[in-house]
Scaffold this motif. Structure first.
Motif, PDB file in Angstrom:
ATOM      1  N   HIS A  34      39.529  22.245  45.052  1.00 34.27           N
ATOM      2  CA  HIS A  34      38.422  22.277  45.702  1.00 34.27           C
ATOM      3  C   HIS A  34      38.282  21.072  45.922  1.00 34.27           C
ATOM      4  CE1 HIS A  34      37.471  26.819  45.205  1.00 34.27           C
ATOM      5  NE2 HIS A  34      38.371  25.995  43.400  1.00 34.27           N
ATOM      6  N   PRO A  79      36.982  31.086  44.075  1.00 33.79           N
ATOM      7  CA  PRO A  79      37.086  30.929  45.100  1.00 33.79           C
ATOM      8  C   PRO A  79      38.055  30.818  46.382  1.00 33.79           C
ATOM      9  CG  PRO A  79      36.260  29.076  43.411  1.00 33.79           C
ATOM     10  CD  PRO A  79      36.975  30.222  43.274  1.00 33.79           C
ATOM     11  N   SER A  80      38.130  31.064  47.865  1.00 34.88           N
ATOM     12  CA  SER A  80      39.030  31.218  48.285  1.00 34.88           C
ATOM     13  C   SER A  80      38.633  30.104  49.809  1.00 34.88           C
ATOM     14  CB  SER A  80      39.461  32.289  48.851  1.00 34.88           C
ATOM     15  OG  SER A  80      38.346  33.421  49.558  1.00 34.88           O
ATOM     16  N   GLU A  81      37.604  29.802  50.075  1.00 35.79           N
ATOM     17  CA  GLU A  81      36.873  28.301  50.560  1.00 35.79           C
ATOM     18  C   GLU A  81      38.755  27.922  51.311  1.00 35.79           C
ATOM     19  OE1 GLU A  81      35.142  26.418  47.699  1.00 35.79           O
ATOM     20  OE2 GLU A  81      35.960  28.211  48.132  1.00 35.79           O
ATOM     21  N   THR A  84      41.210  25.075  50.097  1.00 29.86           N
ATOM     22  CA  THR A  84      41.439  24.993  49.125  1.00 29.86           C
ATOM     23  C   THR A  84      42.308  25.662  48.461  1.00 29.86           C
ATOM     24  OG1 THR A  84      39.106  26.351  47.836  1.00 29.86           O
ATOM     25  CG2 THR A  84      40.762  27.206  46.705  1.00 29.86           C
TER      26      THR A  84
END
Length: 217
Positions: A34, A79-81, A84
């Motif tokens: 991240h 998380p998949s923002e 990433t």
């Protein structure tokens, strides 16, 4: 406790490299970058075997321990923002002085490898084999992890002592993750961290390690 691995060799000019991989794919394990921090999600089997590979890194100073993870799908709650990315992981002893820029070529030259069963201790090493607490924050402490990123791979470089000291994180996830009872809604899963305050990180980011039993089919 035996650990099933494959041992590979790759030659680049006059140099020959030994690469160790788990014999079975670690399908329920993912390492996410991240930018400012790293997250690892593992099921019980992956946590147990990565703990074994972490211990093996301590006793194999002339080998690269390669965990192919980057093609694994992440768990649904990960998380998949944007930004990433999934990474492979390589563990290596600092005395090997391997240049990560050579990794992509080494990786491309690996064959099927030779199967092998490695005997590991049934329990973590005794306290005498790890870093004394008073030395962890000493200016000249060399038992630290350093990280490099290259070819979609995170390189964790450290001493035998720091690998042995931190094996327990993965074994704790394997032991306590499946039966974990949440005590706070913000912490629904068992987790642990390779944390800067522990005095084990040099040029390295913290890694959050979380147990997960929900994975894509």
């Amino acid at each position: 406790m035996p650990l099933a691995i494959t041992r590979h060799r790759a030659r680049l000019g006059p140099a020959e490299f030994t690469v160790i991989r788990p014999a079975r794919p670690l399908t329920r394990a993912v390492l996410l970058d991240h930018d400012r921090h790293l997250d690892a999600y593992l099921d019980q089997d992956a946590a147990q075997r990565i703990g074994g590979l972490w211990e093996l890194a301590a006793s194999s100073p002339r080998s690269l321990i390669h965990l192919p993870l980057r093609t694994n799908p992440p768990p649904p709650h990960a998380p998949s923002e944007v930004g990433t990315r999934r990474l492979d992981l390589v563990l290596l002893h600092h005395s090997l002085q391997f240049a990560p820029a050579r990794w992509k070529e080494v990786r491309s030259r690996l064959g099927p490898g030779r199967p092998q069963a490695v005997k590991l201790p049934d329990e973590p090493r005794p306290d005498g084999a790890v870093i004394p607490s008073e030395a962890r924050h000493h200016r000249e402490n060399r038992d630290l992890f350093h990280q490099h990123l290259h070819a979609e791979t995170l390189f964790m470089t450290g001493s035998a002592k720091v690998f042995r000291e931190t094996t327990r994180h993965f074994l704790d996830v394997a032991r306590h993750g499946p039966g974990y009872i949440p005590i706070h809604p913000n912490y629904p899963h068992f987790c642990t961290e390779l944390h800067a305050n522990d005095g084990i990180l040099g040029a390295a980011r913290e890694i959050h390690i979380e147990y997960c039993d929900q994975w894509p089919p």
